[in-house]
Enzyme design. Structure first.
Site, PDB file in Angstrom:
ATOM      1  N   PRO A   1      48.212  61.116  71.437  1.00  0.00           N
ATOM      2  CA  PRO A   1      47.437  61.622  72.574  1.00  0.00           C
ATOM      3  C   PRO A   1      46.008  61.097  72.647  1.00  0.00           C
ATOM      4  CG  PRO A   1      47.759  63.341  70.926  1.00  0.00           C
ATOM      5  CD  PRO A   1      48.658  62.202  70.551  1.00  0.00           C
ATOM      6  N   ASN A   2      45.614  60.814  73.878  1.00  0.00           N
ATOM      7  CA  ASN A   2      44.253  60.399  74.244  1.00  0.00           C
ATOM      8  C   ASN A   2      43.921  58.958  73.854  1.00  0.00           C
ATOM      9  OD1 ASN A   2      43.509  63.014  75.354  1.00  0.00           O
ATOM     10  ND2 ASN A   2      43.544  63.719  73.228  1.00  0.00           N
TER      11      ASN A   2
ATOM     12  N   ARG B   1      36.726  56.579  75.960  1.00  0.00           N
ATOM     13  CA  ARG B   1      36.651  57.869  75.288  1.00  0.00           C
ATOM     14  C   ARG B   1      35.723  57.797  74.072  1.00  0.00           C
ATOM     15  NH1 ARG B   1      41.234  59.517  70.883  1.00  0.00           N
ATOM     16  NH2 ARG B   1      40.440  61.606  70.514  1.00  0.00           N
TER      17      ARG B   1
ATOM     18  N   TYR C   1      35.112  55.431  68.886  1.00  0.00           N
ATOM     19  CA  TYR C   1      36.330  54.625  69.044  1.00  0.00           C
ATOM     20  C   TYR C   1      36.109  53.232  69.637  1.00  0.00           C
ATOM     21  CZ  TYR C   1      38.479  59.149  68.107  1.00  0.00           C
ATOM     22  OH  TYR C   1      38.841  60.332  67.524  1.00  0.00           O
TER      23      TYR C   1
ATOM     24  N   ASN D   1      49.646  55.789  64.911  1.00  0.00           N
ATOM     25  CA  ASN D   1      48.431  56.602  65.001  1.00  0.00           C
ATOM     26  C   ASN D   1      48.802  57.811  65.846  1.00  0.00           C
ATOM     27  OD1 ASN D   1      45.968  57.800  65.335  1.00  0.00           O
ATOM     28  ND2 ASN D   1      44.880  55.943  65.972  1.00  0.00           N
TER      29      ASN D   1
ATOM     30  N   ALA E   1      45.536  63.298  67.362  1.00  0.00           N
ATOM     31  CA  ALA E   1      45.325  64.711  67.010  1.00  0.00           C
ATOM     32  C   ALA E   1      46.581  65.360  66.409  1.00  0.00           C
ATOM     33  CB  ALA E   1      44.872  65.481  68.248  1.00  0.00           C
TER      34      ALA E   1
ATOM     35  N   GLU F   1      50.608  54.687  58.516  1.00  0.00           N
ATOM     36  CA  GLU F   1      49.744  55.577  59.310  1.00  0.00           C
ATOM     37  C   GLU F   1      48.380  54.926  59.461  1.00  0.00           C
ATOM     38  OE1 GLU F   1      49.112  59.357  57.380  1.00  0.00           O
ATOM     39  OE2 GLU F   1      47.550  59.955  58.803  1.00  0.00           O
TER      40      GLU F   1
ATOM     41  N   HIS G   1      44.360  55.163  61.415  1.00  0.00           N
ATOM     42  CA  HIS G   1      43.348  55.842  62.230  1.00  0.00           C
ATOM     43  C   HIS G   1      42.191  54.890  62.435  1.00  0.00           C
ATOM     44  CE1 HIS G   1      45.515  59.563  61.944  1.00  0.00           C
ATOM     45  NE2 HIS G   1      45.661  59.320  60.658  1.00  0.00           N
TER      46      HIS G   1
ATOM     47  N   ARG H   1      34.778  63.123  58.985  1.00  0.00           N
ATOM     48  CA  ARG H   1      34.620  63.925  60.207  1.00  0.00           C
ATOM     49  C   ARG H   1      34.930  65.397  59.908  1.00  0.00           C
ATOM     50  NH1 ARG H   1      37.631  60.949  64.941  1.00  0.00           N
ATOM     51  NH2 ARG H   1      36.365  62.417  66.159  1.00  0.00           N
TER      52      ARG H   1
HETATM   53  C1  DQA Z   1      42.256  59.384  65.325  1.00  0.00           C
HETATM   54  C2  DQA Z   1      41.595  60.511  64.542  1.00  0.00           C
HETATM   55  C3  DQA Z   1      42.102  61.865  65.008  1.00  0.00           C
HETATM   56  O1  DQA Z   1      41.470  62.893  64.262  1.00  0.00           O
HETATM   57  C4  DQA Z   1      41.777  62.062  66.468  1.00  0.00           C
HETATM   58  O2  DQA Z   1      42.318  63.285  66.925  1.00  0.00           O
HETATM   59  C5  DQA Z   1      42.211  60.933  67.327  1.00  0.00           C
HETATM   60  C6  DQA Z   1      42.100  59.568  66.827  1.00  0.00           C
HETATM   61  C7  DQA Z   1      41.687  58.012  64.968  1.00  0.00           C
HETATM   62  O3  DQA Z   1      42.347  57.028  65.254  1.00  0.00           O
HETATM   63  O4  DQA Z   1      40.571  57.915  64.429  1.00  0.00           O
HETATM   64  O5  DQA Z   1      42.576  61.124  68.479  1.00  0.00           O
HETATM   65  O6  DQA Z   1      43.641  59.371  64.995  1.00  0.00           O
END
Ligand code: DQA
Length: 137
Positions: free
Chosen positions: A9-10, A17, A22, A71, A74, A95, A97, A104
């Site tokens: 998501p997102n 964003r 990011y 990835n 959230a 995995e 990120h 964080r």
């Molecule tokens: C994320 C880190 C997550 O905590 C966050 O909710 C994201 C992006 C990252 O790629 O840094 O949406 O996965």
């Protein structure tokens, strides 16, 4: 070699964003650069904001692809279902990120994905995906 990047998501809003965290590049632009760098890889990309769709996709590719770069965004920190799917499939999952989630908020420190993953790469910006891809080739 067939590899898929699956984004949660997102992450469709990358480039727009929270750019301080990011970055300014959209994932589409980055994905094309990555494909050019790894012409020997049959690289595909899937993104969804919906937890069940991410699980469906993991199940669809998880018995035939050579690698999955995930990835879960959230959902990493909330989804037992995605964590179970990663454990249920045969294809190895790395995995990733973009941000260093350990630097964080506390709620980002736990991952339901990591226990079933082959490895975890985080904190290198979009380069985290490239490092994950390198680990497969
Ligand atoms: C994320 C880190 C997550 O905590 C966050 O909710 C994201 C992006 C990252 O790629 O840094 O949406 O996965």
């Amino acid at each position: 070699m067939k590899i898929i990047i699956i984004n949660g998501p997102n992450l469709n809003l990358l480039g727009k964003r929270e750019t301080d965290i990011y970055g300014n590049l959209s994932f589409d632009e980055f994905f094309h650069q990555l494909k050019d760098k790894f012409p020997q890889v049959e690289l595909s990309y899937y993104q969804s904001n919906v937890e069940g769709e991410l699980i469906d996709t993991l199940q669809e590719v998880g018995f035939s692809y050579d690698g999955i770069i995930l990835n879960a965004a959230a959902y990493t920190h909330t989804s037992v279902g995605i964590g179970d799917a990663v454990k249920a499939i045969e294809t190895p999952v790395v995995e990733v990120h973009i941000s260093n989630t350990f630097a964080r908020e506390e709620y980002r420190h736990h991952s339901y994905i990591s226990a079933g993953a082959k490895g975890v790469i985080l904190g290198f910006g979009l380069q985290s995906y490239e490092l994950a891809l390198q680990s497969f080739v």
